[in-house]
Design a protein around this motif. Sequence first.
Motif, short mmCIF file in Angstrom:
data_model
loop_
_atom_site.label_atom_id
_atom_site.label_comp_id
_atom_site.label_asym_id
_atom_site.label_seq_id
_atom_site.Cartn_x
_atom_site.Cartn_y
_atom_site.Cartn_z
N ASP A 152 -55.34 -8.11 26.65
CA ASP A 152 -56.29 -7.15 26.09
C ASP A 152 -56.07 -5.75 26.63
O ASP A 152 -56.22 -4.77 25.90
CB ASP A 152 -57.71 -7.63 26.38
CG ASP A 152 -58.75 -6.86 25.59
OD1 ASP A 152 -58.66 -6.84 24.35
OD2 ASP A 152 -59.66 -6.27 26.22
N VAL A 153 -55.73 -5.65 27.93
CA VAL A 153 -55.65 -4.32 28.55
C VAL A 153 -54.22 -3.90 28.82
O VAL A 153 -53.98 -2.92 29.53
CB VAL A 153 -56.47 -4.29 29.87
CG1 VAL A 153 -57.94 -4.52 29.59
CG2 VAL A 153 -55.94 -5.32 30.88
N ALA A 154 -53.25 -4.62 28.24
CA ALA A 154 -51.84 -4.34 28.52
C ALA A 154 -51.45 -2.91 28.15
O ALA A 154 -50.58 -2.32 28.78
CB ALA A 154 -50.95 -5.34 27.79
N GLY A 155 -52.08 -2.35 27.12
CA GLY A 155 -51.68 -1.03 26.66
C GLY A 155 -52.43 0.12 27.31
O GLY A 155 -52.21 1.29 26.93
N LEU A 156 -53.29 -0.16 28.25
CA LEU A 156 -54.08 0.92 28.86
C LEU A 156 -53.18 1.91 29.59
O LEU A 156 -52.30 1.53 30.37
CB LEU A 156 -55.10 0.36 29.85
CG LEU A 156 -56.40 -0.18 29.29
CD1 LEU A 156 -57.32 -0.61 30.43
CD2 LEU A 156 -57.11 0.86 28.42
N ALA A 157 -53.42 3.19 29.33
CA ALA A 157 -52.66 4.25 30.00
C ALA A 157 -53.49 5.52 29.96
O ALA A 157 -54.41 5.67 29.14
CB ALA A 157 -51.31 4.46 29.33
N VAL A 158 -53.15 6.45 30.84
CA VAL A 158 -53.82 7.74 30.89
C VAL A 158 -52.95 8.76 30.17
O VAL A 158 -51.78 8.95 30.54
CB VAL A 158 -54.07 8.19 32.35
CG1 VAL A 158 -54.74 9.55 32.37
CG2 VAL A 158 -54.90 7.15 33.09
N GLU A 159 -53.50 9.41 29.17
CA GLU A 159 -52.78 10.46 28.44
C GLU A 159 -53.40 11.80 28.81
O GLU A 159 -54.61 12.01 28.63
CB GLU A 159 -52.90 10.25 26.93
CG GLU A 159 -52.38 8.90 26.44
CD GLU A 159 -52.65 8.70 24.96
OE1 GLU A 159 -52.77 9.72 24.23
OE2 GLU A 159 -52.78 7.54 24.53
N GLU A 160 -52.57 12.69 29.35
CA GLU A 160 -53.08 14.01 29.74
C GLU A 160 -52.94 14.95 28.55
O GLU A 160 -51.85 15.15 28.01
CB GLU A 160 -52.32 14.55 30.95
CG GLU A 160 -52.96 15.81 31.51
CD GLU A 160 -52.47 16.14 32.91
OE1 GLU A 160 -52.85 17.20 33.42
OE2 GLU A 160 -51.70 15.34 33.48
N GLN A 161 -54.07 15.54 28.13
CA GLN A 161 -54.09 16.44 26.98
C GLN A 161 -54.33 17.87 27.44
O GLN A 161 -54.35 18.17 28.63
CB GLN A 161 -55.16 15.98 25.99
CG GLN A 161 -54.93 14.56 25.47
CD GLN A 161 -55.84 14.20 24.32
OE1 GLN A 161 -57.00 14.59 24.27
NE2 GLN A 161 -55.30 13.46 23.35
N ALA A 162 -54.51 18.73 26.47
CA ALA A 162 -54.75 20.14 26.80
C ALA A 162 -56.07 20.31 27.53
O ALA A 162 -56.97 19.47 27.43
CB ALA A 162 -54.75 20.96 25.50
N ASP A 163 -56.17 21.39 28.28
CA ASP A 163 -57.39 21.77 28.98
C ASP A 163 -57.83 20.72 30.00
O ASP A 163 -59.01 20.58 30.29
CB ASP A 163 -58.54 22.03 27.99
CG ASP A 163 -58.21 23.14 27.00
OD1 ASP A 163 -57.55 24.11 27.44
OD2 ASP A 163 -58.58 23.02 25.83
N GLY A 164 -56.85 19.95 30.51
CA GLY A 164 -57.17 19.01 31.58
C GLY A 164 -57.89 17.77 31.13
O GLY A 164 -58.39 17.01 31.97
N VAL A 165 -57.97 17.50 29.83
CA VAL A 165 -58.63 16.30 29.33
C VAL A 165 -57.72 15.10 29.54
O VAL A 165 -56.53 15.14 29.24
CB VAL A 165 -58.99 16.44 27.85
CG1 VAL A 165 -59.57 15.14 27.31
CG2 VAL A 165 -59.97 17.59 27.64
#
Length: 830
Positions: free
Chosen positions: A775-788
């Motif tokens: 279920d959680v295999a694809g979890l990742a942190v994506e860094e976007q603009a403005d520090g989101v």
Amino acid sequence: MLQHRHYCYFPLSNNNAIRYWQLSAISSQCYDVADAPMQGEMDPFFFLSKHKNFIPHTYPCRTEFRQQFAGIKPVPFGDVRMTKWWFPFGSDRVDLSGFWFRPTRVGAQAATHLVAEQDGDYTFRLTTCGAAIVTVNGEEVAWKADYQRNLESQFEFTVPLQAGLNDIAVWFDDLAERDIRFFFQLDFLHGAPLHVALATPVVDTLALQMEHLLEGMSFEHSTYTAGIIRLCFPTVAPETLQLHVRIVGDFISLDQPVDIALTLEKGEKVVDIAPSESLPADFRNFIITLEKDDFRITRTLGVEICHAQQQRQVPATLDARIDEALHYVATQGEYSSVKALARLACNLNDTQTHAMLEGVLPSVEACHDCADFTLVPLLWCRIVWGEQIAEATRTKIDHAILNFRYWMDEPGNDVQWYFSENHALLFHTAAYLAGSYFPQATFVRSGRTGRDQADVGRTRVLAWLDHFEQCEMAEWNSAPYFPIDLKGLSALAALAEDPEIATRSQRAIARLLEQIARSAHQGILTASQGRSYEYTLRAGRSLELSAIARLLWGKGNYGCRFHALPQLALLMRQQKITLPAALAEVAVWQGDNALEWHFAQGANRIARLYHYKTRHVAMGSIAGYRWGEWGYQETPVHMRIGDIPEAQLWINHPGETLHGGFGRPSYWGGCGTLPRVQQYRGLAVVSFRTHPGQPDFTHAWLAQSAFSEVRIAGDRILLRGGEGMVQLSGNVPFGIVTHGPTRHCEVRLTGRETCWLIRLNDDPHITSLDAFERDVAGLAVEEQADGVLLVRDPQYGEVFFHADGRVQAQGRVLDPKTWTVAGESRELPL
């Protein structure tokens, strides 16, 4: 320096520390100055350091000491004979930091040898907080004497070394004002390669093998609830060695150490120390020394002991648990005024109790730091049971009460810590209660009558209650300080003549107990903490909060150290505090839904706290708090899964690399650099950007044996405990510690920038670790603009962690800036 026949050689390259030394014992001299008042008030933000983790509050003794010694070449004192050896065990520093209860000048001598291949100039850098003299081949080559309390300074020097063996020695000294960072570090900066040559009375191979044994040793288990405590070494002993173990409590423990002499036989790698049932409970430090032919190496390891098997049967009724709590503290508690109080409450008015009442007095009479912890229960004993105390003992108690220093504006030369919220409460409580009980007497230091002393104490107690009702605690959710606050408030609730103080103190007690309940998982505190120590983080069952949970909610265990348990029991017996029945349900949550709780603490609501729990998992964190700044003992995120208290994890940045050290922050009592922490329900991001000069890794406490399933592969860790599950993800592969004190209990992410992604399982339809992993295999942190930061979660959908602290998911926005001191709790469907 002692002359020995053998040397151990260690290569030394540029920009590395000299890490092997012989040492003298620490020489100590009392440093008493004339009694004088101090200026200042309670400072709830004392830990918000302006520079690194330097705490600016100092005492008149430091001012006078610096006037006398700063900038002047120090003169060694005491016995400088080399009697010990310093082996680094991961530390670049020779670190003798500790705790002295009175102002004390401390000094020590260190010495070793450097082997140069050729004549030449060599450059070094010495770092220390106090003063140091460096001597090379019998000639003084450099010295410095800044004496800045716990704030390090550095100096460089260049010296000629001759080809062959060169002697080098460092004298270092400072003034100890309670806790002291007493260390030096000598780095080799520039020159041809060198070797360190450490003189020993045994052959080099044996000395190195003894170092290897201590460097890799660990306890068989990370917590003992029953059975034999065993020490495990990484390899078999090459020869028969003497093994000495000294078992001690924390720095304010009055219990006598337990000394055990053992033998590590040739060919052995496991040693039985003692049955855990025969040793005092709580988190205990084991000072372990290996010895052969007058050569000794020492290292300190800690472990929790809880006599849980003996405490399996919990009384069913509150009245029975009240009786149990009082009797347990009276008979099994650590030597203290709290134990004496419990004994008097149990009608154990005997010679042991009288000896204890007199035995705790020296710390009060000398105004040791933390004497306020002793004085408040002592006043309770004197006020309530005074007629049962023998006249001679009563006279000594009264003398200590009347001569105590109750606040910094009274004359004194002590180093009691007045500034934090918990200490301030106890000082003011003691002044109010003592003055009220002795209205006609003269309080020696202030010169006030008891009536006037009580008036001053009353004003300050009311101001403290005003502060609490508006801001509550800047030392938020602190496992060691909840009981201290409850100690002061319970004394006021029970003994205050002023009905306003009594009533408001009762309300404050109820509020603190509510915080504990809402921040607990199955009765055990599981939350971000504003002040924490290794001995309070690693201990779960044996903490006093666990005993309080047992008293209130029927789930928990007893340790040995108590500050407030019997007082709370007495208040409940007298019906001076009552708690809503629903609070027990919250503390030991068994519902089918989740509980979400957020609130704010401290002036300006500096700490915004979030907590989420289901029946099987819980996690608490601090939101938007000083991201990237130097920290001071904060635990930013903490979680538990399942029903076993040991199935816990917390993540922080170590303040030092020395295990069992006295640093603030320490190895486990972080946080060196505070991370960006944001949490939404069972999902959290913990991102560190640490500072140069600090340890280059962040870590999590993860005792693998506490979990029923453990899967570790690369940058993913999955754990199951009971019906609870969690996944940890890293921005780099995890380093699993498999050697040494935290063997199979510590995982690390290496680097100056590390990111931990946490996901608890709160989906009741997922019942296996295989299903959760998918279920959680694809979890990742994506860094976007403005520090989101964006995480695409299979249950919550897109979760946006905004740079201003807000969290957005499932059509909701959690904004920590809007959170109130009163807080808000809601039940969420799963």
